[in-house]
Motif scaffolding. Structure first.
Motif, PDB file in Angstrom:
ATOM      1  N   GLU A   1       0.813  -1.286   0.556  1.00 63.80           N
ATOM      2  CA  GLU A   1      -0.210   0.109   0.020  1.00 63.80           C
ATOM      3  C   GLU A   1       0.996   1.363   0.118  1.00 63.80           C
ATOM      4  O   GLU A   1       0.412   2.386  -0.803  1.00 63.80           O
ATOM      5  CB  GLU A   1      -0.858  -0.147   1.341  1.00 63.80           C
ATOM      6  N   ARG A   2       2.234   1.203   1.175  1.00 59.69           N
ATOM      7  CA  ARG A   2       2.323   2.222   1.403  1.00 59.69           C
ATOM      8  C   ARG A   2       3.537   2.539  -0.339  1.00 59.69           C
ATOM      9  O   ARG A   2       3.437   3.903  -0.885  1.00 59.69           O
ATOM     10  CB  ARG A   2       3.815   2.230   1.768  1.00 59.69           C
ATOM     11  N   GLN A   3       4.177   2.171  -0.745  1.00 62.17           N
ATOM     12  CA  GLN A   3       4.409   1.872  -2.724  1.00 62.17           C
ATOM     13  C   GLN A   3       3.936   2.104  -3.281  1.00 62.17           C
ATOM     14  O   GLN A   3       3.794   3.243  -4.254  1.00 62.17           O
ATOM     15  CB  GLN A   3       5.746   0.300  -2.745  1.00 62.17           C
TER      16      GLN A   3
ATOM     17  N   SER B   1       0.585   4.078  -2.944  1.00 59.36           N
ATOM     18  CA  SER B   1       0.416   5.449  -3.148  1.00 59.36           C
ATOM     19  C   SER B   1       0.944   6.158  -3.100  1.00 59.36           C
ATOM     20  O   SER B   1       0.804   7.553  -3.972  1.00 59.36           O
ATOM     21  CB  SER B   1      -0.120   5.521  -1.158  1.00 59.36           C
TER      22      SER B   1
END
Length: 283
Positions: free
Chosen positions: A62-64, A66
């Motif tokens: 999710e972080r990558q 976003s």
């Protein structure tokens, strides 16, 4: 005279047979292209059959996701955006993320140009071809790494940051690699720092040269191996995608873990491969 003309025509026919065909006209209606090369000529070959994948299909990154999506949206909106280097564990969704961006933003003018690292010396030609186009292009190089002496290394450095010519506002470079510094570093380079009689006077500069390429990417995104529960979540997602029932998905757990153990990896790629095999046997 007629015989001379016939001989000249024959010679021209032989020359044409040796020459490579002229590159085809670029089909700008396509959303994806592959840079092709034959001899000294290169061209953008339209890709009309794109392997489908959606951003929602990519789990536990999710972080990558976003950060990459935010950077791409800024690029499409004409705001400042960075070139991106994605590194880390194999099969964790690095290249799939780039293809998913095309699926999500192709209708907004995003275009993808896939290029092999051996053709990176042609980046200048690509920049000229797309100059002035209204679309926004991501030049994508998958599994990027270099060995000593490869020509594409310096060409990519210049294109990223350092050339007197600008790549324009409609081009970014996204690359994936399992190696963060893109070039191998050897133990003997540390030994050379002892200033042997036949060694470099400034051996530290050799190391700096090797890591300077990755530093020219404005964004670094790291991908890590998945935990067991994350791996099983990805398996469940793809089994549901293929139409398996909840009971079938629950029953798949022991085999899914065995599948990952045999391959020595709990990656998203391994999870999807297992899901294909299991679904084909159950449905």
């Amino acid at each position: 005279m007629q015989a001379l003309v016939q001989r000249a025509m024959g010679v021209l026919a032989q020359i044409e047979a040796w020459l490579p065909p002229a590159p085809p006209a670029i089909d700008w209606t396509a959303q994806a292209f592959r840079w092709q090369r034959r001899g000294a000529r290169g061209w953008l070959d339209a890709v009309h059959r794109i392997a489908p994948i959606h951003l929602d299909d990519l789990q536990h990154v999710e972080r990558q996701k976003s950060v990459l999506e935010r950077n791409t949206r800024a690029f499409l909106e004409g705001k400042p955006a960075n070139n991106v280097l994605m590194t880390g564990a194999r099969g964790t969704g690095k290249s799939s993320l780039v293809r998913a961006l095309l699926d999500a933003y192709g209708a907004q003018g995003l275009r993808l140009i896939e290029i092999d690292k051996s053709d990176l010396g042609d980046l200048g030609q690509i920049i000229e071809l797309i100059s002035g186009r209204p679309e926004h292009f991501i030049v994508f190089c998958d599994d990027l790494s270099f060995e000593e002496g490869e020509a594409g290394y310096k060409a990519l450095k210049s294109a990223l940051d350092g050339s007197v010519s600008s790549p324009g506002d409609n081009l970014l470079i996204y690359a994936t690699s399992n190696r963060r510094h893109l070039m191998p570093e050897y133990m003997h380079e540390n030994l050379d720092a002892q200033h042997q009689p036949d060694g470099e006077i400034h051996p530290g500069e050799t190391v700096e040269e090797k890591i300077s390429l990755s530093e020219r990417f404005g964004l670094w995104l790291s991908f890590y191996p998945f935990a067991q529960n994350d791996y099983l979540d990805i398996v469940n997602h793809w089994l549901a995608f293929h139409g398996c029932t909840d009971s079938q998905i629950q029953a798949s757990r022991p085999e899914a873990l065995q599948w990952a153990l045999e391959r020595g990896s709990r990656s998203g790629r391994v999870a999807r491969q297992f899901a294909r095999d299991w679904a084909a046997r159950q449905l």
